[in-house]
Design a protein around this motif. Structure first.
Motif, PDB file in Angstrom:
ATOM      1  N   ALA A  61       0.857  -1.179   0.000  1.00 39.15           N
ATOM      2  CA  ALA A  61       0.000   0.000   0.000  1.00 39.15           C
ATOM      3  C   ALA A  61       0.896   1.233   0.000  1.00 39.15           C
ATOM      4  O   ALA A  61       1.972   1.219   0.608  1.00 39.15           O
ATOM      5  CB  ALA A  61      -0.893   0.007   1.229  1.00 39.15           C
ATOM      6  N   VAL A  62       0.470   2.246  -0.686  1.00 38.91           N
ATOM      7  CA  VAL A  62       1.273   3.465  -0.790  1.00 38.91           C
ATOM      8  C   VAL A  62       0.419   4.662  -0.393  1.00 38.91           C
ATOM      9  O   VAL A  62      -0.751   4.758  -0.763  1.00 38.91           O
ATOM     10  CB  VAL A  62       1.819   3.659  -2.214  1.00 38.91           C
ATOM     11  N   GLY A  63       1.019   5.535   0.364  1.00 46.63           N
ATOM     12  CA  GLY A  63       0.318   6.739   0.776  1.00 46.63           C
ATOM     13  C   GLY A  63       1.126   7.989   0.466  1.00 46.63           C
ATOM     14  O   GLY A  63       2.357   7.951   0.400  1.00 46.63           O
ATOM     15  N   TRP A  64       0.404   9.069   0.258  1.00 49.39           N
ATOM     16  CA  TRP A  64       1.023  10.392   0.154  1.00 49.39           C
ATOM     17  C   TRP A  64       0.627  11.184   1.395  1.00 49.39           C
ATOM     18  O   TRP A  64      -0.543  11.234   1.777  1.00 49.39           O
ATOM     19  CB  TRP A  64       0.541  11.121  -1.097  1.00 49.39           C
ATOM     20  N   PHE A  65       1.615  11.802   1.989  1.00 47.77           N
ATOM     21  CA  PHE A  65       1.425  12.645   3.153  1.00 47.77           C
ATOM     22  C   PHE A  65       2.022  14.014   2.851  1.00 47.77           C
ATOM     23  O   PHE A  65       2.826  14.164   1.947  1.00 47.77           O
ATOM     24  CB  PHE A  65       2.144  12.053   4.373  1.00 47.77           C
ATOM     25  N   ARG A  66       1.642  14.977   3.650  1.00 45.88           N
ATOM     26  CA  ARG A  66       2.264  16.289   3.493  1.00 45.88           C
ATOM     27  C   ARG A  66       2.421  16.950   4.856  1.00 45.88           C
ATOM     28  O   ARG A  66       1.693  16.662   5.797  1.00 45.88           O
ATOM     29  CB  ARG A  66       1.447  17.189   2.563  1.00 45.88           C
ATOM     30  N   ARG A  67       3.409  17.816   4.918  1.00 44.19           N
ATOM     31  CA  ARG A  67       3.629  18.600   6.135  1.00 44.19           C
ATOM     32  C   ARG A  67       3.876  20.035   5.740  1.00 44.19           C
ATOM     33  O   ARG A  67       4.855  20.331   5.045  1.00 44.19           O
ATOM     34  CB  ARG A  67       4.815  18.054   6.940  1.00 44.19           C
ATOM     35  N   PRO A  83      -3.209  27.788  -2.221  1.00 44.69           N
ATOM     36  CA  PRO A  83      -2.071  28.096  -1.343  1.00 44.69           C
ATOM     37  C   PRO A  83      -1.996  27.169  -0.138  1.00 44.69           C
ATOM     38  O   PRO A  83      -0.901  26.847   0.343  1.00 44.69           O
ATOM     39  CB  PRO A  83      -2.344  29.544  -0.937  1.00 44.69           C
ATOM     40  N   GLY A  84      -3.135  26.715   0.331  1.00 43.11           N
ATOM     41  CA  GLY A  84      -3.163  25.799   1.468  1.00 43.11           C
ATOM     42  C   GLY A  84      -2.584  24.426   1.172  1.00 43.11           C
ATOM     43  O   GLY A  84      -2.373  23.630   2.096  1.00 43.11           O
ATOM     44  N   ASP A  85      -2.326  24.132  -0.105  1.00 41.81           N
ATOM     45  CA  ASP A  85      -1.691  22.858  -0.470  1.00 41.81           C
ATOM     46  C   ASP A  85      -0.172  22.934  -0.368  1.00 41.81           C
ATOM     47  O   ASP A  85       0.509  21.922  -0.558  1.00 41.81           O
ATOM     48  CB  ASP A  85      -2.075  22.474  -1.902  1.00 41.81           C
ATOM     49  N   THR A  86       0.352  24.104  -0.095  1.00 40.45           N
ATOM     50  CA  THR A  86       1.797  24.269   0.044  1.00 40.45           C
ATOM     51  C   THR A  86       2.319  23.419   1.192  1.00 40.45           C
ATOM     52  O   THR A  86       1.846  23.526   2.327  1.00 40.45           O
ATOM     53  CB  THR A  86       2.150  25.742   0.287  1.00 40.45           C
ATOM     54  N   ALA A  87       3.281  22.558   0.881  1.00 41.70           N
ATOM     55  CA  ALA A  87       3.826  21.644   1.883  1.00 41.70           C
ATOM     56  C   ALA A  87       4.948  20.825   1.257  1.00 41.70           C
ATOM     57  O   ALA A  87       5.128  20.847   0.034  1.00 41.70           O
ATOM     58  CB  ALA A  87       2.749  20.692   2.394  1.00 41.70           C
ATOM     59  N   VAL A  88       5.657  20.113   2.105  1.00 40.34           N
ATOM     60  CA  VAL A  88       6.539  19.048   1.628  1.00 40.34           C
ATOM     61  C   VAL A  88       5.696  17.779   1.551  1.00 40.34           C
ATOM     62  O   VAL A  88       5.022  17.424   2.522  1.00 40.34           O
ATOM     63  CB  VAL A  88       7.741  18.837   2.562  1.00 40.34           C
ATOM     64  N   TYR A  89       5.724  17.147   0.404  1.00 42.26           N
ATOM     65  CA  TYR A  89       4.927  15.945   0.158  1.00 42.26           C
ATOM     66  C   TYR A  89       5.840  14.721   0.227  1.00 42.26           C
ATOM     67  O   TYR A  89       6.891  14.678  -0.422  1.00 42.26           O
ATOM     68  CB  TYR A  89       4.246  16.022  -1.199  1.00 42.26           C
ATOM     69  N   TYR A  90       5.399  13.738   0.993  1.00 40.94           N
ATOM     70  CA  TYR A  90       6.145  12.505   1.190  1.00 40.94           C
ATOM     71  C   TYR A  90       5.323  11.316   0.709  1.00 40.94           C
ATOM     72  O   TYR A  90       4.105  11.292   0.888  1.00 40.94           O
ATOM     73  CB  TYR A  90       6.432  12.282   2.674  1.00 40.94           C
ATOM     74  N   CYS A  91       5.993  10.337   0.146  1.00 43.99           N
ATOM     75  CA  CYS A  91       5.303   9.079  -0.093  1.00 43.99           C
ATOM     76  C   CYS A  91       5.811   8.042   0.900  1.00 43.99           C
ATOM     77  O   CYS A  91       6.927   8.163   1.431  1.00 43.99           O
ATOM     78  CB  CYS A  91       5.470   8.599  -1.525  1.00 43.99           C
ATOM     79  N   ALA A  92       4.983   7.059   1.159  1.00 45.90           N
ATOM     80  CA  ALA A  92       5.305   6.008   2.100  1.00 45.90           C
ATOM     81  C   ALA A  92       4.733   4.703   1.589  1.00 45.90           C
ATOM     82  O   ALA A  92       3.707   4.694   0.887  1.00 45.90           O
ATOM     83  CB  ALA A  92       4.732   6.323   3.478  1.00 45.90           C
ATOM     84  N   ALA A  93       5.381   3.614   1.940  1.00 43.92           N
ATOM     85  CA  ALA A  93       4.925   2.285   1.540  1.00 43.92           C
ATOM     86  C   ALA A  93       4.823   1.396   2.770  1.00 43.92           C
ATOM     87  O   ALA A  93       5.707   1.436   3.646  1.00 43.92           O
ATOM     88  CB  ALA A  93       5.878   1.678   0.520  1.00 43.92           C
ATOM     89  N   GLY A  94       3.761   0.625   2.818  1.00 41.65           N
ATOM     90  CA  GLY A  94       3.567  -0.261   3.963  1.00 41.65           C
ATOM     91  C   GLY A  94       2.727  -1.458   3.595  1.00 41.65           C
ATOM     92  O   GLY A  94       2.043  -1.468   2.565  1.00 41.65           O
ATOM     93  N   ARG A  95       2.756  -2.464   4.446  1.00 37.10           N
ATOM     94  CA  ARG A  95       1.994  -3.684   4.188  1.00 37.10           C
ATOM     95  C   ARG A  95       0.515  -3.492   4.463  1.00 37.10           C
ATOM     96  O   ARG A  95      -0.318  -4.194   3.903  1.00 37.10           O
ATOM     97  CB  ARG A  95       2.527  -4.820   5.052  1.00 37.10           C
ATOM     98  N   GLY A 139      10.825  13.388   0.540  1.00 33.84           N
ATOM     99  CA  GLY A 139       9.915  14.503   0.339  1.00 33.84           C
ATOM    100  C   GLY A 139      10.261  15.368  -0.864  1.00 33.84           C
ATOM    101  O   GLY A 139      11.415  15.432  -1.302  1.00 33.84           O
ATOM    102  N   THR A 140       9.233  16.043  -1.368  1.00 30.72           N
ATOM    103  CA  THR A 140       9.399  16.999  -2.458  1.00 30.72           C
ATOM    104  C   THR A 140       8.539  18.222  -2.143  1.00 30.72           C
ATOM    105  O   THR A 140       7.404  18.086  -1.680  1.00 30.72           O
ATOM    106  CB  THR A 140       9.028  16.374  -3.817  1.00 30.72           C
ATOM    107  N   GLN A 141       9.080  19.396  -2.384  1.00 31.28           N
ATOM    108  CA  GLN A 141       8.410  20.635  -2.004  1.00 31.28           C
ATOM    109  C   GLN A 141       7.405  21.065  -3.072  1.00 31.28           C
ATOM    110  O   GLN A 141       7.736  21.162  -4.260  1.00 31.28           O
ATOM    111  CB  GLN A 141       9.434  21.757  -1.810  1.00 31.28           C
ATOM    112  N   VAL A 142       6.186  21.330  -2.623  1.00 35.25           N
ATOM    113  CA  VAL A 142       5.157  21.922  -3.480  1.00 35.25           C
ATOM    114  C   VAL A 142       4.791  23.280  -2.896  1.00 35.25           C
ATOM    115  O   VAL A 142       4.433  23.380  -1.722  1.00 35.25           O
ATOM    116  CB  VAL A 142       3.897  21.032  -3.551  1.00 35.25           C
ATOM    117  N   THR A 143       4.917  24.306  -3.706  1.00 34.41           N
ATOM    118  CA  THR A 143       4.572  25.660  -3.280  1.00 34.41           C
ATOM    119  C   THR A 143       3.539  26.223  -4.229  1.00 34.41           C
ATOM    120  O   THR A 143       3.753  26.252  -5.445  1.00 34.41           O
ATOM    121  CB  THR A 143       5.811  26.575  -3.263  1.00 34.41           C
ATOM    122  N   VAL A 144       2.417  26.653  -3.673  1.00 35.00           N
ATOM    123  CA  VAL A 144       1.346  27.237  -4.466  1.00 35.00           C
ATOM    124  C   VAL A 144       1.241  28.707  -4.095  1.00 35.00           C
ATOM    125  O   VAL A 144       0.848  29.072  -2.995  1.00 35.00           O
ATOM    126  CB  VAL A 144       0.003  26.529  -4.215  1.00 35.00           C
TER     127      VAL A 144
END
Length: 124
Positions: free
Chosen positions: A33-39, A88-100, A117-122
């Motif tokens: 399973a793969v997820g996208w997170f942001r901070r 603009p509220g989507d601005t964050a560092v986006y991370y992907c993660a993988a888990g069982r 992580g990868t930086q997204v700036t709006v």
């Protein structure tokens, strides 16, 4: 050595679109399973979207539902996050993660592997 590498982050104007990629090495992403997170600065990590390993069930956070789409390309060992109508509220560092377990990732933020992580700036 297992690695998840995110790419595609950029500076984009409000209303614009971006597609993020999460490419794995050292593991077959199809079985996870793969997820996208942001901070965002000053905020806690937020789960954005998830895709299951067996049947490609997809889940989205309320703040991105209808605007973001998660997908996977097993031949490329990559999971994508298509982002449209960016705010603009989507601005964050986006991370992907993988888990069982998708449920552990979605409900508790638990994963076996994380990208850097990868930086997204709006912004206009």
């Amino acid at each position: 050595q297992v690695q998840l590498v995110e790419s595609g982050g950029d500076l984009v104007s409000p209303g614009g679109s971006l597609t993020l990629s999460c490419t794995a090495s050292g593991l077959t992403l199809e079985y996870y399973a793969v997820g996208w997170f942001r901070r965002a600065p000053g905020k806690e990590r937020e789960g954005v979207s998830y895709i299951s390993n067996r049947d490609n069930r997809k889940y989205y956070g309320n703040s991105v539902k209808g605007r973001f789409t998660i997908s996977r390309d097993n031949a490329k060992n990559t999971v994508y996050l298509q982002m449209t109508s960016l705010k603009p509220g989507d601005t964050a560092v986006y991370y992907c993660a993988a888990g069982r377990s998708l449920e552990a990732m979605r409900d508790y933020g638990l994963a076996d592997y994380w990208g850097q992580g990868t930086q997204v700036t709006v912004s206009s």
